[in-house]
Design an enzyme around this catalytic site. Structure first.
Site, mmCIF file in Angstrom:
data_model
loop_
_atom_site.group_PDB
_atom_site.id
_atom_site.type_symbol
_atom_site.label_atom_id
_atom_site.label_comp_id
_atom_site.label_asym_id
_atom_site.label_seq_id
_atom_site.Cartn_x
_atom_site.Cartn_y
_atom_site.Cartn_z
ATOM 1 N N THR A 10 0.815 -1.211 0.000
ATOM 2 C CA THR A 10 0.000 0.000 0.000
ATOM 3 C C THR A 10 0.851 1.264 0.000
ATOM 4 O O THR A 10 0.585 2.201 -0.756
ATOM 5 C CB THR A 10 -0.941 0.023 1.223
ATOM 6 N N ASN A 11 1.894 1.293 0.840
ATOM 7 C CA ASN A 11 2.711 2.499 0.980
ATOM 8 C C ASN A 11 4.204 2.193 0.917
ATOM 9 O O ASN A 11 4.642 1.090 1.264
ATOM 10 C CB ASN A 11 2.417 3.202 2.315
ATOM 11 N N GLY A 107 7.947 -13.005 3.326
ATOM 12 C CA GLY A 107 8.148 -11.625 2.895
ATOM 13 C C GLY A 107 9.258 -10.930 3.667
ATOM 14 O O GLY A 107 9.428 -11.143 4.878
ATOM 15 N N ALA A 108 10.004 -10.085 2.963
ATOM 16 C CA ALA A 108 11.111 -9.358 3.595
ATOM 17 C C ALA A 108 10.618 -8.489 4.736
ATOM 18 O O ALA A 108 11.317 -8.315 5.741
ATOM 19 C CB ALA A 108 11.827 -8.504 2.551
ATOM 20 N N ASP A 109 9.401 -7.952 4.613
ATOM 21 C CA ASP A 109 8.875 -7.084 5.672
ATOM 22 C C ASP A 109 8.704 -7.834 6.979
ATOM 23 O O ASP A 109 8.959 -7.287 8.065
ATOM 24 C CB ASP A 109 7.539 -6.459 5.238
#
Length: 258
Positions: A10-11, A107-109
């Site tokens: 999203t951002n 996921g990397a996040d």
């Protein structure tokens, strides 16, 4: 100075570390298509607002779950900051050992949040990221990433209401004054906020029942504050957790002890 960047669905959020101090943050919409020049100018604008010139930036580190923007974004960094960005991925030392069935699909996040939570608050720790999706990730005391749950994010759930139901309008996501809603807007707000509080508490409870360990519960993500204010089962809300994780991983990558 270190420029830390998280590219989410999203951002895109950016921060600058001056040693241990985080200098502000900057947010772009990920879904807009931009050229390398547009990304580069956005970076320079962010830095200018905080009186930082590009020569002050020693390195740039990026966590991304959106591959399609990476070519333009990386070229923007190379062209306007004269830096080769460090990308979180295979081969980057993170300090977190991933023990899931398919480590490369993580996921990397989520890895960055895991590093931020574990090395800031200790383990075992359950991390809740209220992002585009809401993720619940458990990191054991020995730094191993063991289990994760993924649920639709609050905004995704809200958008499903007003795009799939013809008579339901787009609303502001906030807690209504009471669960006893008397109109359509507050009824939707009550369902979203109280429903998400209930989901969060139930999943936290099930993790604790299944693992039988005393764990910290750390939350992050844009809409997380709304949920965290309504439950005692989340110990800390840290809006800068991803930035902290990026800095920690950078220090490990450079061989610095955190």
């Amino acid at each position: 100075m270190l420029l830390v960047i998280d590219i989410g669905n999203t951002n895109i959020t950016m921060g600058i570390y001056d040693k241990e101090n985080l200098i502000g943050n900057y947010r772009l919409n990920t879904k807009a298509k931009r050229t390398s020049d547009e990304y580069g100018m956005a970076l320079l604008t962010f830095m200018t607002v905080h009186n930082v010139i590009k020569e002050f930036i020693e390195d740039v580190i990026i966590s991304s779950v959106v591959p399609k923007v990476m070519h333009s974004f990386n070229n923007g960094i190379r062209k306007y900051l004269d830096k080769e960005p460090i990308i979180i991925g295979p081969g980057i030392r993170t300090g977190i050992s991933i023990q899931t069935d398919s480590p490369r699909s993580l996921g990397a996040d989520r890895i960055v949040d895991a590093a931020g939570a574990y090395y800031t608050y200790g383990g075992p720790v359950l991390i809740i990221d209220f992002g585009t999706a809401t993720t619940y990730d458990f990191i054991a005391a020995d730094t191993t990433f063991q289990y994760g749950v993924i649920a639709p994010g609050i905004e995704i759930s809200a958008q499903a209401l007003w795009t799939q139901a013809a008579k339901l309008q787009e609303i502001e996501i906030k807690k209504p004054t009471s669960i006893l809603a008397k109109n359509t807007v507050t009824s939707m707000q009550a369902g979203l906020v109280y429903g998400y509080v209930g989901q969060s508490e139930y999943i936290i409870r099930k993790f604790k029942e299944a693992l039988k360990v005393d764990m910290k519960v750390i939350a992050t993500g844009g809409l997380g504050r709304i949920i965290c204010n309504e439950t005692s089962m989340i110990d800390i809300y840290d809006p800068d957790l991803t930035f902290k994780g990026l800095k920690i991983i950078y220090e490990k990558y450079k061989g610095l002890e955190h």
